[in-house]
Design a protein around this motif. Structure first.
Motif, PDB file in Angstrom:
ATOM      1  N   TRP A 162       0.832  -1.213   0.000  1.00  0.00           N
ATOM      2  CA  TRP A 162       0.000   0.000   0.000  1.00  0.00           C
ATOM      3  C   TRP A 162       0.861   1.255   0.000  1.00  0.00           C
ATOM      4  O   TRP A 162       0.499   2.263  -0.616  1.00  0.00           O
ATOM      5  CB  TRP A 162      -1.031   0.002   1.130  1.00  0.00           C
ATOM      6  CG  TRP A 162      -0.544   0.345   2.505  1.00  0.00           C
ATOM      7  CD1 TRP A 162      -0.255  -0.523   3.498  1.00  0.00           C
ATOM      8  CD2 TRP A 162      -0.317   1.657   3.055  1.00  0.00           C
ATOM      9  NE1 TRP A 162       0.168   0.154   4.627  1.00  0.00           N
ATOM     10  CE2 TRP A 162       0.130   1.487   4.383  1.00  0.00           C
ATOM     11  CE3 TRP A 162      -0.440   2.950   2.543  1.00  0.00           C
ATOM     12  CZ2 TRP A 162       0.452   2.549   5.220  1.00  0.00           C
ATOM     13  CZ3 TRP A 162      -0.113   4.023   3.385  1.00  0.00           C
ATOM     14  CH2 TRP A 162       0.325   3.818   4.699  1.00  0.00           C
ATOM     15  N   PHE A 211      -8.135   1.057   3.440  1.00  0.00           N
ATOM     16  CA  PHE A 211      -7.446  -0.137   2.946  1.00  0.00           C
ATOM     17  C   PHE A 211      -8.233  -1.396   3.286  1.00  0.00           C
ATOM     18  O   PHE A 211      -8.778  -1.529   4.377  1.00  0.00           O
ATOM     19  CB  PHE A 211      -6.037  -0.234   3.554  1.00  0.00           C
ATOM     20  CG  PHE A 211      -5.244  -1.413   3.056  1.00  0.00           C
ATOM     21  CD1 PHE A 211      -4.628  -1.379   1.821  1.00  0.00           C
ATOM     22  CD2 PHE A 211      -5.124  -2.557   3.828  1.00  0.00           C
ATOM     23  CE1 PHE A 211      -3.902  -2.470   1.349  1.00  0.00           C
ATOM     24  CE2 PHE A 211      -4.400  -3.657   3.369  1.00  0.00           C
ATOM     25  CZ  PHE A 211      -3.786  -3.610   2.128  1.00  0.00           C
ATOM     26  N   PHE A 241      -2.726  -4.167  -6.053  1.00  0.00           N
ATOM     27  CA  PHE A 241      -3.202  -3.035  -5.257  1.00  0.00           C
ATOM     28  C   PHE A 241      -3.873  -2.044  -6.207  1.00  0.00           C
ATOM     29  O   PHE A 241      -3.207  -1.443  -7.055  1.00  0.00           O
ATOM     30  CB  PHE A 241      -2.047  -2.371  -4.508  1.00  0.00           C
ATOM     31  CG  PHE A 241      -1.429  -3.257  -3.465  1.00  0.00           C
ATOM     32  CD1 PHE A 241      -1.783  -3.126  -2.128  1.00  0.00           C
ATOM     33  CD2 PHE A 241      -0.508  -4.243  -3.825  1.00  0.00           C
ATOM     34  CE1 PHE A 241      -1.226  -3.966  -1.161  1.00  0.00           C
ATOM     35  CE2 PHE A 241       0.044  -5.086  -2.869  1.00  0.00           C
ATOM     36  CZ  PHE A 241      -0.318  -4.947  -1.532  1.00  0.00           C
TER      37      PHE A 241
END
Length: 458
Positions: free
Chosen positions: A167, A301, A367
């Motif tokens: 991330w 997230f 991601f």
């Protein structure tokens, strides 16, 4: 090779070893030993002395022989220690700069090791993926560890370093006025043979369901902490089954440790926007740390487990239902742990995977970040107008990627201890984010790639 009991040396001696691998004869532990031996007494490596520790010296000797093959086992000390014997753990910690703990489930066996490290000032890394254990250790031992100078970092394996660095890697591609609102990770496990998971991971999931109320109660008992300021509205939950056409995956939300660990790092970063000061940083290192964290932008997230087929997603759901329903009572847990292959539809078995199965497996973690091309006007927008996709790729998660990550974290800790926090209980991202951990992983078979950056309809 020598076999030492924990009574064989006086406690007052300075550390004899750079690190000790505890639980080295376990399924994952033996692969950690194999990985660590690659860096023992190599000129560029800080690892000059190593010991193995556990309850059974015979099994440890067999592990060393297996890990050294085809070479002869090096003369590495074998130390006797037991998680039920605090004196043996205390003595173990007094002999080493760093303990690598591979003894799980951590909920049952991890706390005495953390306690011994926090009391003696020894540093501690583990491969835990159990949120309740990690958060409880922070509550109980953070202050003591800060006082003694013990740096305690859990989740230094596949749980949860690829998620943490992944991330951050995605976040740092949102340059200038651009800012992410949400970064979702899609995990795809792949194999040329069959995928067989670590039984310890399965056992931890079963025990996690059994103790979910304890985690809820623990969180309720803690004071509220700062939350990151994330531009744009709170993302919607979306469908239960998500189809990501561009990466070719069907996906299901995964209640993993990764999301919890990333949130802990974001919270700590919100409270310390320039990161955590090192024990004895140089001005250059302070500047490097400040520069790194200035490029990391917070985002909502989450993690989803992906499959190339819709049938694979229904298998995930079935296994999740088995664990969720049966894990809540003692008889159900007994059944789950007695017959793991049946209730996991073949994904877990007690004897673990063969070496061939391990070598044939790999992971991809995508991601997908969605946000705003200009955060200064994001408050006027209800939908993101920009998407950035990145990817982390590596070998089999439990026995190859996890040892690679754990050993690289250990090497960085040994090499750059002055640049890391004096002590305390932290998630890996806030500790290792500004180090060269990503570069070290890339040199050892784990890649980080930018896949695409594009505008989307707002």
């Amino acid at each position: 090779m020598e076999a030492n009991s924990y009574l064989s040396q006086p406690v007052s001696q300075p550390p004899l070893y750079d690190l000790i691998i505890l639980g080295a004869s376990g399924f994952t532990g033996k692969y950690v030993v194999k990985e660590a031996l690659k860096f023992l007494n190599v000129p560029s490596s800080p690892l000059k002395s190593l010991a193995l520790a556990g309850r059974n010296p015979t099994k440890l000797a067999q592990t060393l022989k297996w890990a050294s093959h085809p070479d002869h086992p090096p003369p590495i000390p074998i130390l006797t220690a037991d998680t039920t014997d605090p004196a043996s753990l205390h003595h173990l910690c007094s002999q080493s700069k760093l303990i690598l703990n591979c003894v799980g489930p951590f909920r049952l066996l991890g706390e005495p090791v953390v306690a011994a490290c926090a009391e003696t000032g020894c540093d501690y890394l583990d491969i835990c993926g159990e949120p309740e254990f990690m958060e409880r250790m922070e509550v109980k031992y953070h202050e003591k560890a800060m006082e003694t100078g013990s740096l305690v970092v859990s989740a230094c394996g596949f749980d949860s370093v690829p998620a943490e660095l992944g991330w951050m890697f995605n976040s740092r591609h949102w340059v200038g006025p651009a800012a992410p609102n949400q970064i979702e990770a899609y995990l795809s496990l792949e194999s040329e043979k069959r995928i067989v998971g670590n039984f310890g991971t399965y056992e931890s999931a079963v025990l996690g369901v059994a103790n979910v109320e304890q985690l809820v109660e623990l969180r309720r008992s803690r004071p509220k902490r700062a939350r990151p300021a994330i531009p744009g509205p709170l993302p919607t939950k979306g469908p239960m089954i998500d189809h990501q056409k561009e990466i070719g995956l069907w996906a299901l939300k995964l209640p993993s440790a990764d999301s919890v660990v990333v949130r802990r790092t974001l919270t700590t970063l919100t409270e310390n926007p320039r990161g955590l000061p090192g024990l004895n940083e140089s001005p250059e290192q302070i500047e490097k740390r400040d520069a790194f964290w200035s490029t990391v932008k917070p985002a909502h997230f989450g993690v989803k487990l992906g499959s190339k087929t819709l049938l694979g997603v229904f298998r995930f759901i079935a296994v999740g239902m088995f664990i969720g329903l049966l894990g809540r009572n003692a008889i159900g847990r007994w059944l789950l742990l007695k017959f793991p292959s049946f209730f996991s539809l073949g994904w877990f078995r007690k004897k673990g995977p063969s070496d061939d199965e391990v070598r044939s497996a790999s992971f991809k973690m995508w991601f997908v970040g969605r946000g705003f091309s200009d955060m200064n006007v994001s408050q006027d927008k209800t939908k993101p107008d920009m998407e950035i996709t990145t990817r982390v790729v590596g070998p089999e998660i439990g026995y190859l990627t996890t040892p690679i990550i754990l050993v690289q974290c250990a090497l960085i800790l040994l090499s750059h201890r002055d640049n890391l926090p004096k002590g305390g209980v932290f998630p890996p991202g806030i500790v290792f984010g500004p180090t060269d951990l990503q570069e070290q992983l890339e040199q050892n078979g784990i890649s980080f790639d930018l896949i695409s950056k594009k505008s989307i309809l707002a």
